[in-house]
Design an enzyme around this catalytic site. Structure first.
Site, PDB file in Angstrom:
ATOM      1  N   THR A 122       0.828  -1.217   0.000  1.00 57.58           N
ATOM      2  CA  THR A 122       0.000   0.000   0.000  1.00 57.58           C
ATOM      3  C   THR A 122       0.856   1.258   0.000  1.00 57.58           C
ATOM      4  O   THR A 122       0.553   2.234  -0.698  1.00 57.58           O
ATOM      5  CB  THR A 122      -0.918   0.007   1.235  1.00 57.58           C
ATOM      6  OG1 THR A 122      -1.698  -1.183   1.234  1.00 57.58           O
ATOM      7  CG2 THR A 122      -1.832   1.215   1.237  1.00 57.58           C
TER       8      THR A 122
ATOM      9  N   LYS B 193      -0.151 -10.065   8.104  1.00 55.47           N
ATOM     10  CA  LYS B 193       0.228  -8.719   8.509  1.00 55.47           C
ATOM     11  C   LYS B 193      -1.012  -8.076   9.103  1.00 55.47           C
ATOM     12  O   LYS B 193      -2.025  -7.900   8.414  1.00 55.47           O
ATOM     13  CB  LYS B 193       0.737  -7.912   7.308  1.00 55.47           C
ATOM     14  CG  LYS B 193       1.079  -6.463   7.647  1.00 55.47           C
ATOM     15  CD  LYS B 193       1.443  -5.676   6.393  1.00 55.47           C
ATOM     16  CE  LYS B 193       1.675  -4.201   6.725  1.00 55.47           C
ATOM     17  NZ  LYS B 193       1.941  -3.381   5.513  1.00 55.47           N
TER      18      LYS B 193
ATOM     19  N   ARG C 111      -8.588   0.510   5.788  1.00 61.07           N
ATOM     20  CA  ARG C 111      -8.509   0.790   4.352  1.00 61.07           C
ATOM     21  C   ARG C 111      -9.511  -0.041   3.552  1.00 61.07           C
ATOM     22  O   ARG C 111     -10.050   0.424   2.552  1.00 61.07           O
ATOM     23  CB  ARG C 111      -7.094   0.512   3.822  1.00 61.07           C
ATOM     24  CG  ARG C 111      -6.068   1.569   4.187  1.00 61.07           C
ATOM     25  CD  ARG C 111      -4.752   1.282   3.493  1.00 61.07           C
ATOM     26  NE  ARG C 111      -3.727   2.283   3.784  1.00 61.07           N
ATOM     27  CZ  ARG C 111      -3.551   3.408   3.111  1.00 61.07           C
ATOM     28  NH1 ARG C 111      -4.345   3.701   2.089  1.00 61.07           N
ATOM     29  NH2 ARG C 111      -2.591   4.249   3.433  1.00 61.07           N
TER      30      ARG C 111
ATOM     31  N   ILE D  67       6.105  -5.201   9.263  1.00 58.58           N
ATOM     32  CA  ILE D  67       6.284  -4.644   7.922  1.00 58.58           C
ATOM     33  C   ILE D  67       6.012  -3.163   8.085  1.00 58.58           C
ATOM     34  O   ILE D  67       4.875  -2.735   8.263  1.00 58.58           O
ATOM     35  CB  ILE D  67       5.366  -5.308   6.886  1.00 58.58           C
ATOM     36  CG1 ILE D  67       5.756  -6.784   6.731  1.00 58.58           C
ATOM     37  CG2 ILE D  67       5.470  -4.595   5.539  1.00 58.58           C
ATOM     38  CD1 ILE D  67       4.878  -7.573   5.776  1.00 58.58           C
TER      39      ILE D  67
ATOM     40  N   TYR E 265     -13.398  -2.332  -0.578  1.00 55.87           N
ATOM     41  CA  TYR E 265     -14.575  -1.676  -1.160  1.00 55.87           C
ATOM     42  C   TYR E 265     -15.788  -2.587  -1.265  1.00 55.87           C
ATOM     43  O   TYR E 265     -16.899  -2.204  -0.898  1.00 55.87           O
ATOM     44  CB  TYR E 265     -14.256  -1.090  -2.547  1.00 55.87           C
ATOM     45  CG  TYR E 265     -15.358  -0.198  -3.071  1.00 55.87           C
ATOM     46  CD1 TYR E 265     -15.533   1.075  -2.555  1.00 55.87           C
ATOM     47  CD2 TYR E 265     -16.229  -0.630  -4.065  1.00 55.87           C
ATOM     48  CE1 TYR E 265     -16.560   1.896  -3.015  1.00 55.87           C
ATOM     49  CE2 TYR E 265     -17.250   0.182  -4.538  1.00 55.87           C
ATOM     50  CZ  TYR E 265     -17.411   1.447  -4.009  1.00 55.87           C
ATOM     51  OH  TYR E 265     -18.427   2.248  -4.460  1.00 55.87           O
TER      52      TYR E 265
END
Length: 295
Positions: free
Chosen positions: A46, A164, A140, A206, A109
């Site tokens: 991202t 993650k 997100r 990460i 989404y």
């Protein structure tokens, strides 16, 4: 997957003033990460602004990163999307042997059910022999990968080797650790929570902040893995202001401003992202100077 323990960095994508990819800046960044001791690099996560990159640009960045690294540290490739069929085509056509694993974000989404998330990742797991790291970031994606779904995927597909986690939900983290198969990796996806997550059993992070401060980030993770929590806490608190400034006006605008201050690459982002405000730039300049002086 011992080569994915420790500190990995989700690389930014440097851009030139005209919006084109700054490959010289990317080379500088990669060398800065390796010199700084980062354990592995993640390309096209991202933080790399993948949502505004074309398919051709992504391939060029993945190939360039592999060539620049030249086997010196492990590499992870980011592949995610909310169109499962298109994602499978991308993964099946990915043939760069320099990459040891795939990081794949949960579909965004669409807001799929847990069964939809499971079936999506099942298809991904069956499309490649590479190890897969799930990426749970509900802030997100608009949906959460439940503990039950994570454990189901980890149990049923041997190449799904970790997650993650950027949900900021410690009950969730704890239940993953309590129920996961042996060897399944919990990885922090939130810089400010790396230390407490590692105290629960996470194997590393990460990182975003590590783009600007790889040495400090890697040292924090190393302290935690060696159970030197007094030293880890000290460094954790030193990094908190940087963590806040990194995300206060969005990722990766904050960390790109830090990299500009450090002389690694420019701070250009692609719309709809914009650079941080002048006020935040000034705060970042002071914070970068202070942390650099301390270390």
């Amino acid at each position: 997957m011992n080569n994915l323990l420790g500190a990995g960095v989700a690389l930014i994508t440097p851009f030139n003033n005209d919006g084109s990819i700054d490959f010289d800046g990317l080379a500088n960044l990669i060398e800065y990460q390796i010199t700084g001791g980062m354990d592995y690099l993640v390309s096209m996560g991202t933080t790399g602004e993948v949502a505004t990159l074309t398919k051709e640009e992504k391939k060029k960045i993945l190939d360039f990163t592999a060539e620049q690294v030249n086997g010196r540290v492990p590499l992870v490739a980011g592949f995610g999307g909310n169109n499962t069929a298109e994602l499978l085509d991308q993964i099946k056509s990915f043939d760069n042997p320099a990459y040891q694993a795939i990081l794949s974000v949960s579909p965004y989404y669409n807001k799929p059910t847990q069964e939809g998330i499971y079936q999506h990742y099942k298809a991904v797991a069956q499309a490649t022999t590479l190890p897969i790291i799930l990426y749970n970031v509900p802030g997100r994606t608009g949906s959460m990968i439940s503990v039950e779904t994570i454990i189901r995927l980890a149990t049923n597909f041997k190449n799904i080797i970790g997650v993650k986690e950027a949900s900021a939900n410690f009950e969730h983290f704890t239940r993953i650790m309590a129920k996961k198969p042996e060897g399944f990796l919990l990885i922090s996806g939130d810089d400010a929570l790396t230390l407490p997550m590692m105290s629960l059993g996470a194997v590393g992070v990460i990182t975003v902040v590590g783009n600007a401060f790889p040495k400090q980030t890697q040292k924090l993770v190393k302290y935690c893995n060696e159970w030197h929590y007094e030293e880890a806490r000290k460094l954790h608190y030193e990094l908190l202001n940087i963590d806040d400034l990194c995300f206060i006006e969005g990722n990766p605008a904050g960390v790109k401003e830090m990299l500009k201050e450090l002389g690694i690459c420019g701070n250009h982002v692609r719309l709809p992202l914009v650079p941080v405000s002048e006020e935040t730039k000034q705060k970042i300049a002071i914070a970068v100077k202070d942390l650099t002086a301390q270390n």
